[in-house]
Design a protein around this motif. Structure first.
Motif, PDB file in Angstrom:
ATOM      1  N   GLU A  86     -78.555 -69.638  45.625  1.00  0.00           N
ATOM      2  CA  GLU A  86     -78.488 -70.995  45.069  1.00  0.00           C
ATOM      3  C   GLU A  86     -78.911 -72.024  46.107  1.00  0.00           C
ATOM      4  O   GLU A  86     -79.622 -72.982  45.795  1.00  0.00           O
ATOM      5  CB  GLU A  86     -77.075 -71.280  44.570  1.00  0.00           C
ATOM      6  CG  GLU A  86     -76.706 -70.512  43.306  1.00  0.00           C
ATOM      7  CD  GLU A  86     -75.247 -70.667  42.938  1.00  0.00           C
ATOM      8  OE1 GLU A  86     -74.487 -71.263  43.729  1.00  0.00           O
ATOM      9  OE2 GLU A  86     -74.857 -70.179  41.854  1.00  0.00           O
ATOM     10  N   ARG A  87     -78.473 -71.838  47.349  1.00  0.00           N
ATOM     11  CA  ARG A  87     -78.873 -72.765  48.416  1.00  0.00           C
ATOM     12  C   ARG A  87     -80.369 -72.730  48.667  1.00  0.00           C
ATOM     13  O   ARG A  87     -80.983 -73.756  48.981  1.00  0.00           O
ATOM     14  CB  ARG A  87     -78.138 -72.413  49.709  1.00  0.00           C
ATOM     15  CG  ARG A  87     -76.775 -73.049  49.847  1.00  0.00           C
ATOM     16  CD  ARG A  87     -76.113 -72.656  51.147  1.00  0.00           C
ATOM     17  NE  ARG A  87     -76.910 -72.949  52.319  1.00  0.00           N
ATOM     18  CZ  ARG A  87     -76.517 -72.704  53.563  1.00  0.00           C
ATOM     19  NH1 ARG A  87     -75.337 -72.161  53.773  1.00  0.00           N
ATOM     20  NH2 ARG A  87     -77.288 -72.989  54.584  1.00  0.00           N
ATOM     21  N   THR A 146     -68.079 -76.832  55.887  1.00  0.00           N
ATOM     22  CA  THR A 146     -68.907 -76.464  54.736  1.00  0.00           C
ATOM     23  C   THR A 146     -68.083 -76.605  53.463  1.00  0.00           C
ATOM     24  O   THR A 146     -66.841 -76.653  53.504  1.00  0.00           O
ATOM     25  CB  THR A 146     -69.410 -75.017  54.827  1.00  0.00           C
ATOM     26  OG1 THR A 146     -68.286 -74.127  54.743  1.00  0.00           O
ATOM     27  CG2 THR A 146     -70.169 -74.768  56.128  1.00  0.00           C
ATOM     28  N   TYR A 194     -70.449 -75.227  42.747  1.00  0.00           N
ATOM     29  CA  TYR A 194     -69.561 -74.334  43.486  1.00  0.00           C
ATOM     30  C   TYR A 194     -68.308 -74.094  42.636  1.00  0.00           C
ATOM     31  O   TYR A 194     -67.727 -75.039  42.105  1.00  0.00           O
ATOM     32  CB  TYR A 194     -69.126 -74.953  44.818  1.00  0.00           C
ATOM     33  CG  TYR A 194     -70.245 -75.181  45.802  1.00  0.00           C
ATOM     34  CD1 TYR A 194     -70.530 -74.250  46.805  1.00  0.00           C
ATOM     35  CD2 TYR A 194     -71.015 -76.350  45.757  1.00  0.00           C
ATOM     36  CE1 TYR A 194     -71.537 -74.457  47.713  1.00  0.00           C
ATOM     37  CE2 TYR A 194     -72.033 -76.568  46.667  1.00  0.00           C
ATOM     38  CZ  TYR A 194     -72.292 -75.626  47.639  1.00  0.00           C
ATOM     39  OH  TYR A 194     -73.302 -75.833  48.540  1.00  0.00           O
ATOM     40  N   ARG A 196     -74.414 -67.287  46.291  1.00  0.00           N
ATOM     41  CA  ARG A 196     -74.349 -68.635  46.871  1.00  0.00           C
ATOM     42  C   ARG A 196     -75.552 -68.894  47.774  1.00  0.00           C
ATOM     43  O   ARG A 196     -76.108 -69.995  47.794  1.00  0.00           O
ATOM     44  CB  ARG A 196     -73.042 -68.824  47.638  1.00  0.00           C
ATOM     45  CG  ARG A 196     -71.810 -68.879  46.757  1.00  0.00           C
ATOM     46  CD  ARG A 196     -70.630 -69.499  47.504  1.00  0.00           C
ATOM     47  NE  ARG A 196     -70.245 -68.718  48.658  1.00  0.00           N
ATOM     48  CZ  ARG A 196     -69.273 -67.802  48.648  1.00  0.00           C
ATOM     49  NH1 ARG A 196     -68.624 -67.545  47.520  1.00  0.00           N
ATOM     50  NH2 ARG A 196     -68.948 -67.130  49.738  1.00  0.00           N
ATOM     51  N   VAL A 249     -79.172 -67.867  56.050  1.00  0.00           N
ATOM     52  CA  VAL A 249     -78.348 -68.440  54.986  1.00  0.00           C
ATOM     53  C   VAL A 249     -77.372 -67.399  54.448  1.00  0.00           C
ATOM     54  O   VAL A 249     -76.191 -67.698  54.227  1.00  0.00           O
ATOM     55  CB  VAL A 249     -79.239 -68.992  53.848  1.00  0.00           C
ATOM     56  CG1 VAL A 249     -78.381 -69.463  52.680  1.00  0.00           C
ATOM     57  CG2 VAL A 249     -80.088 -70.149  54.358  1.00  0.00           C
ATOM     58  N   GLU A 277     -73.320 -67.643  54.415  1.00  0.00           N
ATOM     59  CA  GLU A 277     -72.560 -67.591  53.172  1.00  0.00           C
ATOM     60  C   GLU A 277     -71.771 -66.292  53.016  1.00  0.00           C
ATOM     61  O   GLU A 277     -70.700 -66.285  52.400  1.00  0.00           O
ATOM     62  CB  GLU A 277     -73.513 -67.739  51.977  1.00  0.00           C
ATOM     63  CG  GLU A 277     -74.224 -69.074  51.905  1.00  0.00           C
ATOM     64  CD  GLU A 277     -73.292 -70.192  51.527  1.00  0.00           C
ATOM     65  OE1 GLU A 277     -72.143 -69.910  51.107  1.00  0.00           O
ATOM     66  OE2 GLU A 277     -73.683 -71.360  51.656  1.00  0.00           O
ATOM     67  N   ALA A 333     -75.399 -79.583  50.470  1.00  0.00           N
ATOM     68  CA  ALA A 333     -74.531 -79.130  49.377  1.00  0.00           C
ATOM     69  C   ALA A 333     -75.227 -79.237  48.028  1.00  0.00           C
ATOM     70  O   ALA A 333     -76.099 -78.435  47.708  1.00  0.00           O
ATOM     71  CB  ALA A 333     -73.207 -79.899  49.397  1.00  0.00           C
ATOM     72  N   HIS A 345     -81.869 -76.842  53.984  1.00  0.00           N
ATOM     73  CA  HIS A 345     -80.444 -77.134  53.845  1.00  0.00           C
ATOM     74  C   HIS A 345     -79.894 -77.670  55.159  1.00  0.00           C
ATOM     75  O   HIS A 345     -80.179 -77.134  56.237  1.00  0.00           O
ATOM     76  CB  HIS A 345     -79.669 -75.877  53.443  1.00  0.00           C
ATOM     77  CG  HIS A 345     -78.212 -76.118  53.254  1.00  0.00           C
ATOM     78  ND1 HIS A 345     -77.289 -75.920  54.253  1.00  0.00           N
ATOM     79  CD2 HIS A 345     -77.511 -76.575  52.183  1.00  0.00           C
ATOM     80  CE1 HIS A 345     -76.086 -76.225  53.810  1.00  0.00           C
ATOM     81  NE2 HIS A 345     -76.193 -76.617  52.558  1.00  0.00           N
TER      82      HIS A 345
END
Length: 294
Positions: free
Chosen positions: A25-26, A225, A250, A22, A13, A17, A100, A127
């Protein structure tokens, strides 16, 4: 060497990213916890996989080589987990796919309620990319998935979770960027950014294609994305339609989100396979439905 697939999942991840906040957060973990896991991975490997500065995060050469190897391990772990779930009919684990913003503003409430009401349930979050939502469900890589319409409901059992406005993502320099709402007619002639993945039905829905007069959308570069969408919009290569909750999760200084007042709302659904009678899945569906109704 003892590297857990979860740590490799975290690495993948971050590799996608190239941004720790970010990525955290995912993954629904804190930034410091994620940094600690990556440092643990690097200690186990004996070399750095990420090059960090105060302004950026990049893969090292060895980090780039690790990506396909890590993905193979994670995929194998998911396959093993799916087999174990089939073998154990009394499982108290649920694999939840999301894309998302997941269930939008309700996401944390649902996770908190799950922890409070189903304390023995082991929740695994996965995700998914735009084009992988229902496919992951039908391939038994997840048990349920939070997805957005349009969804082909064949072989699926779906619960409406929420409905929200669709918004247009504009570069901050756009003449309409400081408006609170626009009509679709005002942006219809712009260049739109199409999704690189997903069904044609999904792509057309977010392009609003064809238009009421039968014309086709003018399209620019493809995106796969949310981050790509924001960067392309900020650069002025095109605009995009997305969900109202996206700016809550976001942020980008180069774009503005404006409600398109005459487009039908977009809905988030919780979907499971229609043949899935696992009581754990049923309990989770009921919990989500109760929260959605409240």
């Amino acid at each position: 060497m003892d590297i857990h697939p979860r740590v490799l999942r975290y690495f993948l991840v971050v590799a996608e990213e190239l941004h720790f906040r970010r990525a955290a957060e995912r993954l629904y973990i804190t930034g410091p916890a994620l940094s600690q896991q990556i440092r643990h991975l690097e200690r186990e490997l004996g070399f750095e996989v990420l090059r960090r500065t105060s302004r950026s995060v990049d893969l090292t050469d060895k980090g780039a080589e690790l990506v396909p190897l890590a993905r193979a391990v994670v995929d194998a772990s998911d396959t093993l987990s799916a087999w174990a779930a089939r073998a154990d009919q009394g499982t108290t684990r649920i694999r939840i796919g999301f894309m998302a913003t997941g269930a939008g503003e309700l996401t944390q409430g649902i996770l908190n309620a799950t922890s409070a009401n189903l304390p023995l349930l082991d929740v695994h979050l996965k995700h998914l990319e735009w084009g992988d939502q229902t496919r992951a469900l039908l391939e038994n890589r997840v048990d349920v998935v939070f997805t957005r319409e349009p969804v082909r409901a064949d072989d699926l059992r779906c619960t409406v979770v929420l409905s929200e406005h669709r918004v247009v993502v504009l570069p901050s320099s756009h003449p309409l960027a400081n408006r609170s709402t626009v009509t679709f007619r005002e942006i219809a002639e712009e260049t739109f950014l199409p999704s690189e993945t997903g069904s044609q039905e999904w792509i057309d829905y977010w392009l609003v294609n064809p238009r009421p007069d039968g014309s086709a959308a003018r399209t620019g570069p493809s995106i796969s994305t949310v981050e790509e969408m924001l960067e392309q919009c900020a650069a002025g290569t095109g605009i995009a339609i997305t969900a109202e909750s996206v700016p809550h999760f976001y942020a980008h200084p180069g774009v503005r989100f404006v409600v398109v007042e005459d487009l039908a709302p977009t809905r988030v659904l919780l979907c499971a396979r229609s043949d899935n009678s696992d009581p754990t899945v049923r309990k989770f569906e009921q919990l989500v439905e109760d929260i959605a109704h409240r």
